[in-house]
Design an enzyme around this catalytic site. Structure first.
Site, PDB file in Angstrom:
ATOM      1  N   GLY A 124       0.809  -1.221   0.000  1.00  0.00           N
ATOM      2  CA  GLY A 124       0.000   0.000   0.000  1.00  0.00           C
ATOM      3  C   GLY A 124       0.839   1.267   0.000  1.00  0.00           C
ATOM      4  O   GLY A 124       0.594   2.203  -0.760  1.00  0.00           O
ATOM      5  N   ARG A 125       1.877   1.289   0.837  1.00  0.00           N
ATOM      6  CA  ARG A 125       2.690   2.514   0.944  1.00  0.00           C
ATOM      7  C   ARG A 125       3.675   2.654  -0.210  1.00  0.00           C
ATOM      8  O   ARG A 125       4.444   3.619  -0.255  1.00  0.00           O
ATOM      9  CB  ARG A 125       3.386   2.555   2.305  1.00  0.00           C
ATOM     10  N   GLU A 132       5.800   2.668   8.834  1.00  0.00           N
ATOM     11  CA  GLU A 132       5.032   1.424   8.688  1.00  0.00           C
ATOM     12  C   GLU A 132       5.934   0.304   8.165  1.00  0.00           C
ATOM     13  O   GLU A 132       5.678  -0.874   8.397  1.00  0.00           O
ATOM     14  CB  GLU A 132       3.821   1.630   7.753  1.00  0.00           C
ATOM     15  N   HIS A 150      10.418  28.841  12.656  1.00  0.00           N
ATOM     16  CA  HIS A 150       9.773  29.695  13.653  1.00  0.00           C
ATOM     17  C   HIS A 150       8.941  28.877  14.627  1.00  0.00           C
ATOM     18  O   HIS A 150       8.058  29.409  15.291  1.00  0.00           O
ATOM     19  CB  HIS A 150       8.909  30.742  12.944  1.00  0.00           C
ATOM     20  N   LYS A 207      -7.464  -2.186  14.712  1.00  0.00           N
ATOM     21  CA  LYS A 207      -8.641  -2.380  13.840  1.00  0.00           C
ATOM     22  C   LYS A 207      -9.623  -3.344  14.500  1.00  0.00           C
ATOM     23  O   LYS A 207     -10.835  -3.115  14.530  1.00  0.00           O
ATOM     24  CB  LYS A 207      -8.223  -2.975  12.489  1.00  0.00           C
TER      25      LYS A 207
END
Ligand code: F6P
Length: 550
Positions: free
Chosen positions: A273-274, A359, A390, A514
């Site tokens: 997926g990644r 992940e 900043h 999950k």
């Protein structure tokens, strides 16, 4: 010895040699190192494709780098790399090949999984995506009422969101400005609400992106999107067919949801997926930037793939970046890694890398099933400069933590800026160069005193320096350069996972949450008695219900 017969990483002679070297090196002072080696600022640089990499401001010597490369050899990083490119099932816990590199292979390449060349299928999907993207962009593909599609809403989460959302932001200057492209991921209904509240359903295309098509957030949001559409447009299935497409590996679930599989763009279980936004998961992006630009991006990925596959260890950039991370994480005690892009277009780049890196390498169990005895993946964080300057740079400059950082910048502002806005670019990049300089070389007490600073303020105004940074510089943020950058980090993560002996391509650590969410939900909605709920969660559920007046 590991269960897989490998010598335990931290007991290898190469690891021990690095630990000894770290002792002998003591505190390396970058001022002294640069004084002793005036050519370091050019010698410690590499190029890959359009990227210029300066690693001179790192707390390393030639010996450090040599010892790190020896560790890479001992852990067979290049052997595992070759196995990955060959299509072997190196994702052992899921028994899958890892072939995101095949997504950008040229048409005539041969990459086999179980004896089957996957490249023709990759290009067939790319061609199908290109034809669909062209039809949407030209207005040939219309909505159910015949209106032109003006809005694209990508519904997905994790790798099915972060990649295309990041790349859409990065390449905004290359997008069709007449198309609104939005990304919905959060199961918090306000995400979808804000994305669609001002859209005309008749002009809106939903791209449902989910590798598994079982992810609860995505299926829930997709269902709500379908309700919203059908409430506005009569037409049932016929309307869904014109306003919903799916990107998935799971045709059965796509059909169950009610999307015609003719409107499904496929990818495969060997794409994590990644690691997937250059697959069908990139459809929303392709609609935004057009197929040609998308292919340029794939060319950029491929360029770095080829480099990683063929460049010798001494000049292999992903190897180098991976090894530097190992040096800081395993030998100098760094816990995190900052990625600081000096381009507003890269505002989602670090969030994307968080999934890619954390992940993949956020694991304490090794490939052999045993708990590792060394640090693995770092906390990855950061936002675009100069905003960070900043906010949190104070801690990087004068805090008590070692935070290696990547600075990513470009020589050219994007072409469409007005002359006045283009003129701001030198100021942006002056900040970029000033920061890496200040981080590396600091400011000594004597330098502070020479400015007439009262003695009691001298410690406060002193900068110790020796904060390591990598500079990644390119001429311009183009689709190809974006592909190069992403592939660079993909392979860096690979190198580290290989050294730490973990499976960088599974993600079992996301499963428990999950399962528990599914279990807890009835307690929230119906006040159901959920067996085995701990005392804290039980009290929280009760308070939640009370606050909701249930
Ligand atoms: O839960 C984590 C995860 O599995 C990620 O690895 C993945 O990118 C994301 O969920 C979304 O999964 P899918 O594309 O199957 O909806």
């Amino acid at each position: 010895m590991n269960a897989d017969g490998r010598t335990r990483l931290d007991q290898t002679p190469e690891w021990t040699a690095l630990a000894k070297h770290r002792e002998e090196l003591g505190s390396l002072r970058l001022r002294e190192v640069f004084a002793a080696h005036p050519d370091r600022g050019t010698a410690y640089t590499l190029r890959v494709g359009d990227l210029y990499i300066d690693y001179s401001k790192h707390l390393v010597t030639d010996d450090t780098l040599r010892l790190l490369r020896e560790l890479a050899t001992a852990t067979d990083v290049f052997g595992l790399r070759d196995a990955m490119f060959r299509g072997e099932r190196i994702n052992t816990t899921e028994d899958r090949a890892v072939l995101h590199t095949a997504l950008r292979a040229p048409r005539d390449a041969v990459v086999e999984v179980d004896g089957e060349n996957v490249v023709p299928a990759v290009h067939a999907v790319l061609d199908k995506m290109a034809s669909f993207a062209d039809r949407v962009r030209s207005g040939e593909w219309t909505g159910h009422t015949g209106k032109r599609i003006r809005n694209v809403v990508n519904v997905g989460i994790g790798g099915s969101d972060l990649g295309p959302a990041m790349a859409y932001e990065a390449l905004r200057a290359f997008t069709d400005r007449d198309l609104a492209v939005r990304f919905v991921s959060n199961v918090d209904g306000s995400d979808l609400h804000e994305a669609i509240r001002d859209l005309d359903p008749a002009e809106t295309l939903f791209v449902i992106a989910s590798k598994t098509f079982t992810t609860i957030e995505t299926v829930t949001n997709a269902t709500s999107a379908r309700t919203w559409l059908l409430n506005a447009l009569d037409g049932g299935e016929a309307a869904v067919a014109k306003h919903f497409v799916a990107l998935s590996t799971n045709a059965e679930k796509v059909a169950d949801f009610g999307i015609d599989t003719a409107n499904m763009f496929e990818f495969w279980d060997w794409v994590g997926g990644r690691y997937s936004y250059d697959s069908a998961i990139g459809l929303s992006l392709m609609i935004a930037i057009g197929p040609d630009r998308f292919r340029e991006m794939l060319d950029g990925f491929r360029l770095v793939d080829d480099h990683f596959r063929t460049a010798p260890a001494e000049s292999n950039v992903p190897l180098l970046l991976g090894l530097l991370g190992v040096w800081y994480g395993n030998f100098l005690g760094a816990q995190s890694h900052a990625v600081l892009p000096y381009s507003h277009y890269l505002s989602k780049f670090t969030a994307y890398l968080q999934q890619l890196d954390m992940e993949s390498n956020g694991k304490y169990v090794g490939r052999d099933g045993r708990e590792v005895q060394w640090q693995t993946g770092p906390v990855v964080w950061g936002t675009p400069g100069t905003n960070g300057q900043h906010a949190y740079y104070q801690l990087i400059h004068q805090g008590t933590k070692l935070i290696p950082a990547d600075f990513i910048g470009f020589a050219e502002p994007v072409a469409e800026l007005s002359d006045e806005l283009k003129a701001q670019h030198d100021l942006l990049m002056a900040n970029f160069f000033a920061q890496t300089q200040a981080l590396a070389f600091g400011k000594t007490p004597d330098e502070v005193r020479s400015e007439g600073v009262p003695e009691e303020l001298v410690p406060h105004k002193t900068f110790k320096g020796d904060h390591p940074t990598t500079t990644i510089l390119a001429r311009e943020l183009t689709p190809s350069v974006l592909g190069q950058l992403v592939a660079l980090y993909e392979h860096k993560v690979f190198v580290q996972g290989a050294i730490w002996n973990i499976d960088s391509f599974d993600q079992w650590g996301v499963e428990l949450g999950k399962v528990l969410a599914k279990r807890v939900e009835p307690a929230l909605t119906e006040g159901a008695d959920v067996p085995g709920l701990d005392a804290s969660t039980r009290a929280l559920v009760a308070t939640y219900r009370e606050l909701r007046g249930r």
